[in-house]
Every structure is written in C-alpha cells, then in structure tokens.
Motif scaffolding. Structure first.
Motif, PDB file in Angstrom:
ATOM      1  N   THR A  24      32.438  37.053  37.192  1.00 47.56           N
ATOM      2  CA  THR A  24      33.665  36.841  37.955  1.00 47.56           C
ATOM      3  C   THR A  24      34.232  38.162  38.438  1.00 47.56           C
ATOM      4  N   SER A  25      34.873  38.097  39.584  1.00 41.83           N
ATOM      5  CA  SER A  25      35.557  39.269  40.138  1.00 41.83           C
ATOM      6  C   SER A  25      37.061  39.175  39.977  1.00 41.83           C
ATOM      7  N   GLY A  26      37.536  38.051  39.419  1.00 37.72           N
ATOM      8  CA  GLY A  26      38.967  37.777  39.429  1.00 37.72           C
ATOM      9  C   GLY A  26      39.397  37.100  40.715  1.00 37.72           C
ATOM     10  N   TRP A  27      38.423  36.800  41.564  1.00 35.25           N
ATOM     11  CA  TRP A  27      38.671  36.073  42.813  1.00 35.25           C
ATOM     12  C   TRP A  27      37.626  34.979  42.993  1.00 35.25           C
ATOM     13  N   SER A  28      36.376  35.328  42.729  1.00 36.56           N
ATOM     14  CA  SER A  28      35.253  34.394  42.808  1.00 36.56           C
ATOM     15  C   SER A  28      34.474  34.434  41.500  1.00 36.56           C
ATOM     16  N   THR A  29      33.839  33.330  41.187  1.00 40.57           N
ATOM     17  CA  THR A  29      33.005  33.265  40.000  1.00 40.57           C
ATOM     18  C   THR A  29      31.732  32.508  40.331  1.00 40.57           C
ATOM     19  N   ALA A  30      30.603  32.948  39.753  1.00 41.70           N
ATOM     20  CA  ALA A  30      29.313  32.331  40.056  1.00 41.70           C
ATOM     21  C   ALA A  30      28.457  32.318  38.801  1.00 41.70           C
ATOM     22  N   ALA A  31      27.556  31.329  38.736  1.00 40.91           N
ATOM     23  CA  ALA A  31      26.690  31.160  37.571  1.00 40.91           C
ATOM     24  C   ALA A  31      25.265  31.541  37.904  1.00 40.91           C
ATOM     25  N   LEU A  32      24.577  32.084  36.918  1.00 47.06           N
ATOM     26  CA  LEU A  32      23.146  32.279  37.056  1.00 47.06           C
ATOM     27  C   LEU A  32      22.443  30.921  37.012  1.00 47.06           C
ATOM     28  N   VAL A 153      40.228  22.547  46.868  1.00 41.72           N
ATOM     29  CA  VAL A 153      40.952  21.755  45.877  1.00 41.72           C
ATOM     30  C   VAL A 153      42.290  22.444  45.667  1.00 41.72           C
ATOM     31  N   PRO A 154      43.401  21.766  45.901  1.00 38.97           N
ATOM     32  CA  PRO A 154      44.716  22.420  45.758  1.00 38.97           C
ATOM     33  C   PRO A 154      44.836  23.121  44.410  1.00 38.97           C
ATOM     34  N   LEU A 155      45.478  24.274  44.399  1.00 40.27           N
ATOM     35  CA  LEU A 155      45.579  25.076  43.191  1.00 40.27           C
ATOM     36  C   LEU A 155      46.245  24.324  42.038  1.00 40.27           C
ATOM     37  N   GLY A 156      47.113  23.389  42.355  1.00 48.29           N
ATOM     38  CA  GLY A 156      47.768  22.618  41.321  1.00 48.29           C
ATOM     39  C   GLY A 156      46.852  21.647  40.607  1.00 48.29           C
ATOM     40  N   LEU A 253      41.312  37.309  33.636  1.00 49.94           N
ATOM     41  CA  LEU A 253      42.383  37.792  34.506  1.00 49.94           C
ATOM     42  C   LEU A 253      42.003  37.602  35.965  1.00 49.94           C
ATOM     43  N   TRP A 254      42.842  36.882  36.706  1.00 55.24           N
ATOM     44  CA  TRP A 254      42.617  36.604  38.125  1.00 55.24           C
ATOM     45  C   TRP A 254      43.714  37.285  38.931  1.00 55.24           C
ATOM     46  N   ASP A 255      43.377  37.748  40.133  1.00 56.92           N
ATOM     47  CA  ASP A 255      44.401  38.409  40.941  1.00 56.92           C
ATOM     48  C   ASP A 255      44.396  37.977  42.395  1.00 56.92           C
ATOM     49  N   ASN A 256      44.177  36.697  42.621  1.00 57.90           N
ATOM     50  CA  ASN A 256      44.365  36.118  43.937  1.00 57.90           C
ATOM     51  C   ASN A 256      45.868  36.059  44.213  1.00 57.90           C
ATOM     52  N   PRO A 257      46.327  36.624  45.329  1.00 52.16           N
ATOM     53  CA  PRO A 257      47.780  36.638  45.582  1.00 52.16           C
ATOM     54  C   PRO A 257      48.389  35.264  45.761  1.00 52.16           C
ATOM     55  N   ALA A 258      47.559  34.225  45.928  1.00 51.67           N
ATOM     56  CA  ALA A 258      48.095  32.869  46.033  1.00 51.67           C
ATOM     57  C   ALA A 258      48.459  32.291  44.680  1.00 51.67           C
ATOM     58  N   PHE A 259      48.065  32.954  43.604  1.00 48.67           N
ATOM     59  CA  PHE A 259      48.359  32.468  42.265  1.00 48.67           C
ATOM     60  C   PHE A 259      49.806  32.790  41.894  1.00 48.67           C
ATOM     61  N   ALA A 260      50.267  32.136  40.832  1.00 49.56           N
ATOM     62  CA  ALA A 260      51.672  32.277  40.425  1.00 49.56           C
ATOM     63  C   ALA A 260      52.009  33.694  39.997  1.00 49.56           C
ATOM     64  N   ALA A 315      50.485  23.512  30.153  1.00 50.61           N
ATOM     65  CA  ALA A 315      49.998  24.697  30.846  1.00 50.61           C
ATOM     66  C   ALA A 315      50.574  24.740  32.246  1.00 50.61           C
ATOM     67  N   ILE A 316      50.390  25.887  32.897  1.00 50.47           N
ATOM     68  CA  ILE A 316      50.688  25.968  34.324  1.00 50.47           C
ATOM     69  C   ILE A 316      49.383  26.158  35.083  1.00 50.47           C
ATOM     70  N   ALA A 317      49.256  25.467  36.207  1.00 47.77           N
ATOM     71  CA  ALA A 317      48.107  25.616  37.092  1.00 47.77           C
ATOM     72  C   ALA A 317      48.217  26.957  37.821  1.00 47.77           C
ATOM     73  N   PRO A 318      47.169  27.370  38.517  1.00 49.49           N
ATOM     74  CA  PRO A 318      47.226  28.667  39.207  1.00 49.49           C
ATOM     75  C   PRO A 318      48.394  28.820  40.166  1.00 49.49           C
TER      76      PRO A 318
END
Length: 659
Positions: A24-32, A153-156, A253-260, A315-318
């Motif tokens: 993960t980059s904190g923005w995108s995540t991918a699986a092997l 998919v909406p962040l909520g 830790l994620w840092d997309n500015p659209a997150f809360a 919990a809170i969604a992104p």
C-alpha cells in the motif's frame, strides 16, 4: 543516525507465511498473485475497487511462450518464483526460467517491482529480464489484464468487508510502454506497466509514476517515524518483532485528502476491508505509539470520531460518517487515546469536555444496573460465537472506571470545564461494584450477569483488562494470574482469547475472540499489563511467545493461532493497526517508559530483563531521549547529555520530581 529508514523494514519473502501479501502507498493497495513472479491481483484505491482484477504477464523469447501462473510441482514449467523482498514502498520479486527448446537453452532471470501508486488509483509494475542464454534473444512481454467489475464505492460504504462494486461498464485501464526488445547475452530489458482504476490523469509514464510514488512513500514514512526510537537488543527475535509491529501501524495510515483526516488510521485496509477506523483498535491498544506516529494529528482523529457519533457506531468510515452499531469499548478507547495525545503534544480543554460528554452519552446508551452498565449482547461486545461474556461484564465496566479517572486527570491538567472529583468518586464506585457484584471467589473469576438473572463463567482474556483497569483486590489478582499457564490461556505461539480449560466457550473456529488464538493486540497488551503490575518475568514469558511473528509476517494480521505459528487462512483481515501493540509493550512495558499528561517523562525499569535493551531517538516534548537498560544498570540521556547512569530505579528524566 538513530532513527529508522524505510529500508529497515524490508522483509524476505522466503520467510513469509501469509496466504497473500499486499502493498500500500496510503492511497492505493494491491495484492500479489500468489506464486507468481509478476502477477498482481485485487486492487483498491478508495473510492475505487477492483476486487477481481488480475494482471498476468507472459514472456515470449524467440517465439517460446513462457507463462507466469504460479503452478506448483512438476507442472510448473513456466516462470519459477525464486524469492523477493516486501518493502514499505512496494514488493520486489525474482524468478528464473532455465529450459531447453529444440536443443537450444533459454535462460532468463526475471525481476519485478510492484509499486502502489500515490495520487493515482492503481499500481505500476516494472519487469526486468536478463538474458542468460549465451546468445541474443528477441523478447516480447505480453500483459493480460482481467479486471472484473471496477467501480466507485462511496467512502461511507467502506466497512469491515472489502467493498464489491456493482457490475458496471467501467474497466481498469492497462498502460504500458514498448513491449519488445532484442537483448544480447548478459544484457537486460526493462518493461514498465501500470493499471489504473480511475482512468488516470494527463502526463507521465508508468516508470515516472512509480518513481514519484516511491519517493513520496519514503517521505511520508520518514515523517511518521521521526519520533519513534530505534531498538537495539541482544534478545533473539525482539528487534524483528518490534520493527514488524511498527510496520503494522505504518501500513494502516492513509492520506487521501478526501478522507476525514490525513493521515487516517484505518483499523486494517490493506486488503480493502476494515478501512474504517474503530475507536477500540485506534486508541485501545497502542495509544502512545500511535501518538508518536501521528503527532498532532491525533487531535484530528479524536475530533472526527466524536463528530462521527461513536455513541451509536463502532467506527467511522473514511469519509467520517459513522458505521456499525454502538460498541461498548469506544468511550474508554477515545479517552485513552486522548490521554496519550495529552502526554505527547497536549490537547485543548474544549476537546476534553466533548470527550467527557461522548463518554457519558455512550454509557447512557446502555442500561444501568446499579453502578454498572448492561453492555448488551455480542454485537456490542466481543462477538464471540457462544453465550457467555455478555450484558453486565467486568470488562468494559472496569475500563469505564479507568476512563473516568483519566478524564479527571485531563480535566485538572488542561483546566477543562468538567469537575474532576465526581468523576473519581464514580470510578471508585464502579470498581467496587465490579469486585462485589461480578467476582466469584470460589471460581477465582468474574461472572457475567444477564437481565433474567442468569450468570455465567466465561474464561475470556478480557478479564485481564479488568485487572489492568484497577478493579481487582490483591487476592483477585492472584486468582486471575493463576490461569496464565500453558494449556489454559498460554500456548507456545501466543495467548488464547478463551482458556482451553473452558469447556463451554473454547472453540477453534473463531480464533479472534473464542479460543485457539487471539486478536493480534491481545498478547502484547497482556504482557504490558503484567509489566505495569511489576511482574516482569511473567510479562516476558507472555510476550516471547509471539516473537515468531516478527520473522514470518511483514505486517501483522488481524488474529493468529496460539498453538501453531500461523494465522487463519481466509475471511480475516490481512493487517491490523493493533499490531502496534507489540511496540507499545516494548516501550511502556519492557523499557518502562511512562509519559505523563503534565509533559514529564518517567522511566520505571523492570526489576528483571531478558537481555540488553537500548532505545535511541525517542522524541518527546521537543527532546530526544536515549535509554540503555541491562541487568543491574540503567543509563538515560536527554538531548545527548547523560542524566543518569547507575542501578535501575524509578527515574524522572523530564520534568521536575514530585514533591
């Protein structure tokens, strides 16, 4: 240099036991794609989800088709995986192909670099092929992308399970540069590809995007680790466990500015699931280590959780909206995180007041039974699959008393408009009720009380949280600790969430909270509890059982078994922020560090240590702290100046000594 660098968290893939690894980059995540050298599986970059995506790579050398399918055994005649390295900024793999075709040798060394993109939804893949054939080859790279449904998919709606976008015409796009090359013996050919879920933006190339993302991941990692101390020790396995614990927090830790908040501390998220932030996981397990990683950002997290109304959600969604039902542990967890934030960076008086209001409203959400609260059924508590630890229980009633004590302390230190004395008085009454109403002296354990009068003994590890919260007399504590033995709560590879000696509730299907293993934060938290109680040998006996995880996971999974070195194979989250609890246990338990809300810093060295322990570069209140601990000796330095060197003893290394 005392602090950690991004390369300090590299992990040899040959040691991994996880079924699937993610990056993960904190923005995108991918699986092997398991077993492959170049294959990539699902990808998530909120709000975009591609759960069924798969990128496969086929090589063609002088017309010979070489697949990369990960086929095992004698059927593995294609590209054969030979190892690699998981890194905080991506995953590098290598493989070999060495076969004869019509009497002529085709021998290739293949390396791939998978980079999750930052600022773009997707990933980049670099494939480097070296010709070992002893003759020139014409090489073609043929990428094959099968995306499945890809959609927003909406962040909520990003809750516990990975989101599944509805079938839609949207497809991931494959971007790649020239895919053929003539390579001489010993030379290499490099191919750059990218898979984008959002159509991408203008400019650049896959190789440039990967370079930009890796540089950014390096900067964000360095910023998060700036205050974290480096561990040096001669105790086998401890250093690896500590680093992997820290990595477990970093990948949450994620840092997309659209997150809360930025950063946003997801409970899990690397596999697309539990990208929401539970108060319990966020604040209940490693509040001080998380405060070191987030800095002043902790206050933003607290504000977002209060705004998301955790009196009615777990919990809170992104996007900051609440998700799930009310959770019994949320109030205590929020206060615990706030207390840690106050120790490290301070918090505002009005935040303390709103935390008190939130804690009070959450308590009112559950019916009063005398001084205690009926916290409902499993959906509000541990989600065990058996009846047992429900309704009026020792934990989290005891934690509520603890949270009221912490609120009183915060109120006095921050001059918040909340009277402290009534909080302490109420806390004392609750602790008394836990001991009087729920303790079964004959069993040496807590009973749970149901609304119809039924009581039940459920030997859950949660009883030790009541011990930590101060709800036990010395005789009760002795009885509880007697259950910490092999074959009961202790296994060779960790702690069981339910004692194996409990005939009603122990089972192996729900490792999380019903037995056979535990949630990843539980073993180190139990060890920390024992260190806090001045039981250093027993604390170490507990923690040493999970040191194996540091050698076999790049980041810690949601839960794991205690009788064998493994995690449940499917249906659980691949990572969890409670993995930070290992570092918390080392810092506050094994090293005895005690941050205070008045900005002082104490050290309480254990009376016994398993070996030499050094911590370099702990940043606290603008100072840099170094500690060296060994049997019979303690040295503490502040900003490079030794302030104590001698026998281990309680020590205040910052702030004025108490009168």
């Amino acid at each position: 240099m005392t602090g950690y660098q991004i390369g300090d968290f590299d992990f040899d893939l040959r040691r991994g036991v996880a079924e699937t690894l993610w990056t993960t980059s904190g923005w995108s995540t991918a699986a092997l794609a398991p077993g492959t050298v170049c294959g990539v599986g699902a990808c998530y970059a909120p709000p975009y989800a591609a759960p069924l995506a798969r990128l496969a790579v086929v090589l063609e050398a002088d017309g010979t088709r070489i697949t990369d399918t990960g086929a095992p055994g004698m059927h593995g005649t294609g590209l054969l995986p030979a190892g690699g390295t998981w890194r905080l900024d991506g995953i590098e793999r290598r493989g070999t192909y060495h076969r004869r075709h019509e009497g002529r040798l085709v021998s290739l060394l293949v390396r791939s670099e998978l980079t999750p993109l930052h600022g773009r939804a997707g990933y980049a893949l670099r494939v480097v092929v070296r010709n070992r054939s002893g003759r020139a080859l014409t090489l073609r790279l043929l990428p094959e992308l099968t995306a499945g449904p890809v959609g927003e998919v909406p962040l909520g709606q990003w809750g516990w399970m990975p989101p599944e976008p509805a079938a839609a015409p949207d497809q991931a796009s494959l971007v790649h540069e020239p895919s053929s090359a003539a390579i001489e013996p010993g030379d290499e050919a490099t191919f750059d590809l990218a898979v984008l879920l959002d159509g991408g933006g203008p400019g650049g190339s896959p190789g440039e995007w990967a370079g930009e993302s890796r540089a950014l991941i390096g900067r964000r990692t360095a910023g998060a680790l700036e205050r974290i101390p480096r561990l040096t020790t001669d105790v086998p396995g401890l250093d690896a466990y500590y680093r992997r614990s820290l990595a477990s927090g970093l990948v949450c830790l994620w840092d997309n500015p659209a997150f809360a908040t930025v950063p946003f501390p997801a409970t899990s998220g690397i596999d697309g699931g539990a990208l929401c932030a539970y108060a319990w996981d966020t604040g209940g397990y490693a509040p001080h280590t998380l405060a070191l990683l987030l800095g002043c950002g902790v206050a933003d997290v607290l504000e977002a959780m209060i705004k998301g109304d955790l009196t009615d959600h777990y919990a809170i969604a992104p996007d900051g909206s609440g998700t799930g039902v009310a959770y019994a542990y949320s109030g205590w967890s929020l206060v615990t995180l706030a207390h840690a934030a106050a120790c490290h960076d301070g918090i505002a008086p009005d935040l303390v007041a709103r935390l008190h209001e939130t804690e009070e409203q959450l308590a009112l959400r559950f019916p009063a039974v005398g001084e205690l609260r009926d916290y409902g059924a499993q959906e509000n508590l541990l989600e065990m699959r058996s009846t047992g630890w429900e309704h009026v229980v020792a934990s989290p009633n005891a934690e509520r008393a603890w949270s009221l004590e912490l609120l009183a302390e915060l109120t006095e230190e921050c001059d918040a408009p909340v009277p402290a004395a009534p909080l302490r008085a109420q806390a004392e009454r609750i602790r008394g009720a836990v001991a009087h109403d729920l303790w079964d002296a004959e069993a040496g354990w807590f009973r749970s009380r149901y609304p119809d009068g039924h009581t039940e003994l459920a030997y859950s590890v949660q009883a030790y949280d009541a011990l930590r919260a101060g709800a036990c007399t010395p005789s009760m504590a002795t009885a509880l600790l007697a259950h910490l033995r092999d074959g009961a709560f202790l296994g060779p590879y960790g702690v069981s969430s339910v004692s194996a000696e409990d005939p009603l509730h122990y089972e192996l299907g729900d490792v999380d909270w019903s037995g056979g293993g535990a949630y990843t934060g539980e073993t180190p938290q139990l060890a920390l509890t024992l260190w806090e109680r001045d039981e250093p040998r027993l604390a170490w006996d507990v923690l040493r059982r999970v040191l194996w995880m540091g050698g076999h996971f790049p980041y810690f999974p949601q839960d794991h078994y205690c009788d064998r070195p493994a995690a449940p194979p499917r249906g659980r989250r691949a990572n969890v922020i409670a993995g930070l609890t290992g570092a918390e246990a080392v810092l506050l338990g094994l090293a005895g560090i005690r941050p205070r809300v008045d900005g002082a810093l104490d050290v309480m060295p254990p009376a016994w240590l398993p070996g030499v322990l050094e911590l370099h570069g702990l940043h606290y209140r603008g100072h840099e702290i170094d500690l060296k601990l060994s049997a019979g000796h303690c040295e503490a330095s502040v900003d490079g100046r030794v302030i104590h060197s001698g026998a281990p003893a309680p020590l205040r290394i910052l702030g004025e000594p108490d009168e």
